[in-house]
Design a protein around this motif. Structure first.
Motif: not given
Length: 789
Positions: A291-294, A317-326, A369-376, A384-388
């Motif tokens: 998940v995209i980190s804070p 790129a943030l979600w899948f770790g690689d670039a894309v040509d839109t 169940f999302t560790p990145e959301f803890s205390d964020a 993050v939700m908007d991005s997905m």
């Protein structure tokens, strides 16, 4: 006004107060049917039907079709549910005279749109072409544009043709059907109908026929049956709706039974059938769960991107770790494959599972169940939700006609109309909807008045001269305010303390418990009427009365900034709120397809708002064009030169005809030259429309930065651009004017030229920080004397 500072922010931020939602739904695909394209042998299906369409086909086909309610979602193919059985029935009974099916639409636009669909189906099918006829009988179909024959894009619309040779299928609205039953010249439409001829009666969007309109429709259907001598249960009645739902089948059947005058069994309601999240994900495997980190919170913000493609590219790129040509047209298909393998996407679908869930509740669920959301921070979680959600919305799958949406993503935001807004009389003040308050609470709330020029805010009410209590009745106040009654009073909370003596506008004390008002010198430490001590508010009650034509009337002029007619009631109705939404949508760099569809159940509202929105949309587009022009200028321009430069700027990018079509206001669309332009794409020879439009643009730009600069969502009020006066030239003008004023006006003989300094103003007891700075006054005391006067 300082007393009310922050009251609007608190009102807007109240959860569920004005805004409800957004609600998120990601609708999974409909279950498909097992039947083939030859279910109707003479009318082959061009698609694989959904399961709910198969159920409708089985109920509505054959010689004895059964009355049915189709309650499936938008885009689920409700029209096909009844249209194919009707076409098949008409094919089997081709050559038999009379109207076999009537389809009633709530709006002419819907009827016209469906008429084109029916025309294409009939024209492209050799079993139907020249065998069955469909006709459209609504208002506005007469004249040279009426079609006497069937075509691929139109059905029969010529009324004389329809009367002489009634169609197999008649599309109309309920008001026109009423005329068709009573007008003598329309009698030939029905003369061929026997006891068994009319088989189907369809009411599209049946939920719109409620209240008095539903009663009208019910009576109309009974008159139709009487005219055609139809026996009970001989007519197949069909109702469609995307909003009736599926949880109250019995109530839906009872409602439909009252409208049609027919019995509907409980199983008559057909609802949609969707695959579950588990079924949808069964053939996929999770390969990535990060998940995209804070730390990347800033990259999640849409505001930093130039357009939607730049935003989506970074999110990918943030979600899948690689670039894309839109720019690659196939990248949305690649995105679909990536999403199917991501754990966060799985969790989202499984959590929703075809339900509509408030987004904030969904985020709370993900906290578990999302560790990145803890205390964020909450803002990070939302982004993050908007991005997905944005990536899911952009994903596509390959279909028969090109790319189709991967999933049906919808965000629903409910906005409440700001009507009957009142403020409490406590500290801190709060705004409420009067309709939400109990009766005893309403007596301690008053409507809120504000100045649209300087922002001063206070309470409003009515009071006769001899009364000592404010009347809080809203309807009485609204009636008095809009007829400029002298009984209207406005109370501004006096934060600096009441002034002793002096004018009768100052020094009032207002009781928030009983609405009693009295001069402060008559109030010790408790309300003289009710004895209350906790809610005594020092108040400034300006005299809003003035003489006009030998009568005393009320005034809406602001006592602080002297703004003419600038006091108004706090609130906004649906039309104005929607126009603001339109401005946001039309000026967003994320909106490439600037189209808008609005609905209204009221014919009167629809007629008014069509013109209202068109006018507002023109203004928003013009403001955007002005600002784009100014953004590309290297230096400020004199206001007198902006219009000419604006026209030259856009003519370099648009040809003259496109310029006219783009910038012509709605109230100039009646010009004959514009009608010619719309029909031919060219302006007629000798046309003066372009010159007239340049004059109008000159006026619009001047008023935008002049007398209209503070009314509405102007370029000045939105912080986009502002007109200003050159200080040196203003100073020279004031200096030259001072001498003339001293010599010619006795009261100003001591006037001297001085720089306007804000440091003098706080000395005025009425100073609130939003006062205009009047030139030529040397002290706050002098300013206060002018204010009293």
């Amino acid at each position: 006004t300082p007393f009310f500072r922050g009251v609007m922010d608190r009102f807007l931020e109240e959860d569920g107060g004005i805004f409800k939602g957004p609600y998120l739904s990601i609708k999974l695909p409909y279950r498909t049917s097992s039947i083939g394209p030859d279910f109707f042998p003479g009318v082959p299906l061009r698609f694989t039907p959904y399961l709910h369409q198969e159920k409708a086909f089985r109920r509505l086909s054959g010689e004895q079709p059964t009355s049915t309610i189709i309650a499936t979602g938008t885009g689920s193919g409700k029209t096909e549910c009844f249209l194919y059985p009707i076409l098949d029935y008409c094919r089997r009974h081709r050559g038999e005279p009379g109207i076999k099916a009537i389809i009633i639409y709530p709006m002419n636009a819907l009827a016209t749109d469906q008429a084109k669909r029916i025309a294409r189906l009939i024209h492209d099918n050799p079993n139907l072409k020249n065998q069955i006829k469909a006709g459209l009988y609504i208002g506005g179909q007469q004249g040279e544009h009426a079609s006497p024959v069937m075509g691929r894009e139109s059905i029969i619309t010529d009324r004389d043709t329809l009367r002489l040779s009634p169609p197999d299928i008649l599309l109309t609205n309920y008001k026109m059907l009423d005329y068709l039953l009573i007008r003598p010249r329309d009698f030939p439409l029905w003369k061929e109908n026997g006891l068994e001829t009319l088989k189907y009666l369809v009411v599209d969007e049946i939920h719109t026929f409620d209240g008095a309109q539903g009663t009208d429709l019910a009576c109309l259907i009974r008159r139709l049956k009487s005219r055609l001598k139809l026996e009970k249960e001989r007519l197949c009645c069909v109702g469609t709706s995307a909003t009736l739902g599926e949880k109250e089948a019995q109530r839906i059947c009872t409602y439909a039974g009252k409208v049609f005058g027919e019995a509907f069994a409980t199983d008559a309601v057909i609802t949609e059938s969707l695959v579950s999240a588990e079924e949808f994900l069964a053939d996929s495997q999770i390969e990535r769960s990060t998940v995209i980190s804070p730390e990347h919170a800033e990259a999640l913000s849409p505001e930093i991107y130039e357009n939607d493609q730049a935003y989506l590219k970074t999110q990918y790129a943030l979600w899948f770790g690689d670039a894309v040509d839109t720019d690659d047209e196939t990248w949305p298909v690649t995105l679909t494959a990536k999403l199917r393998k991501h754990g966060f996407f799985w969790k989202l679908l499984l959590s929703l599972n075809n339900r509509i869930v408030p987004l904030n509740e969904l985020i709370l669920l993900f906290d578990r169940f999302t560790p990145e959301f803890s205390d964020a921070p909450e803002e990070y979680k939302r982004r993050v939700m908007d991005s997905m959600i944005a990536l899911i919305s952009a994903a596509r799958v390959s279909g028969g006609n090109g790319l189709a949406p991967f999933l049906n993503v919808r965000l629903h935001l409910w906005l409440r109309e700001l009507r009957r807004i009142v403020g409490n009389l406590g500290c801190p003040p709060a705004l409420h909807f009067s309709d939400d308050l109990k009766e005893e609470e309403q007596r301690r709330h008053l409507p809120v008045i504000h100045c649209r020029e300087c922002g001063a805010m206070g309470w409003g009410g009515t009071k006769r001269e001899q009364d000592q209590q404010i009347n809080p009745d809203l309807q009485h106040f609204y009636a008095a305010f809009f007829r400029y009654s002298p009984t209207v009073v406005v109370l501004f909370p006096d934060d600096a303390g009441a002034e002793e003596g002096g004018q009768d506008e100052f020094g009032w004390v207002f009781c928030g418990d009983c609405l009693h008002i009295a001069l402060g010198k008559h109030v010790k430490d408790a309300c003289p009427a009710c004895g209350g001590k906790d809610h005594l508010i020092p108040a400034f009650m300006p005299n809003l009365r003035r003489k006009k034509e030998h009568a005393v009337v009320g005034s809406h002029d602001c006592p602080y900034c002297q703004g003419y007619n600038s006091l108004t009631i706090l609130g906004s109705r649906a039309a104005s709120l929607t126009s603001v939404v339109i401005s946001q949508l039309y000026t967003s760099t994320f909106n490439k397809d600037k189209k808008l569809l609005t609905f209204s159940d009221s014919v009167q509202d629809a007629a008014h708002r069509a013109g209202f929105f068109a006018a507002r949309t023109y203004r928003f587009n013009l403001r955007g064009a002005i600002q784009k022009f100014l953004n590309e200028q290297k230096a400020e321009l004199p206001l007198t030169e902006i219009s000419t430069a604006f026209t030259r700027f856009w003519l370099e990018r648009l040809v003259e005809e496109v310029f006219v079509a783009t910038f012509l206001p709605p109230d100039m669309a009646w010009f004959s030259e514009y009608e010619t332009l719309m029909e031919t794409g060219k302006l007629p020879a000798g046309s003066t429309l372009f010159d007239d439009l340049k004059k109008r643009i000159d006026w619009e730009i001047t008023s935008e930065y002049g007398f209209n600069s503070r009314i509405g969502r102007t370029l000045e009020k939105t912080g986009s651009s502002v007109a200003f006066v050159e200080r040196e030239r203003l100073g020279d003008a004031v200096k030259a004017l001072c001498e003339t004023l001293r010599e010619e006006i006795g009261l100003l003989r001591e006037l001297r030229h001085a720089r306007m300094a804000a440091k003098h103003l706080p000395g005025c007891p009425r100073y609130r920080g939003h006062l205009a700075q009047p030139p030529g006054f040397r002290s706050g005391e002098e300013h206060c004397r002018l204010h009293r006067r």
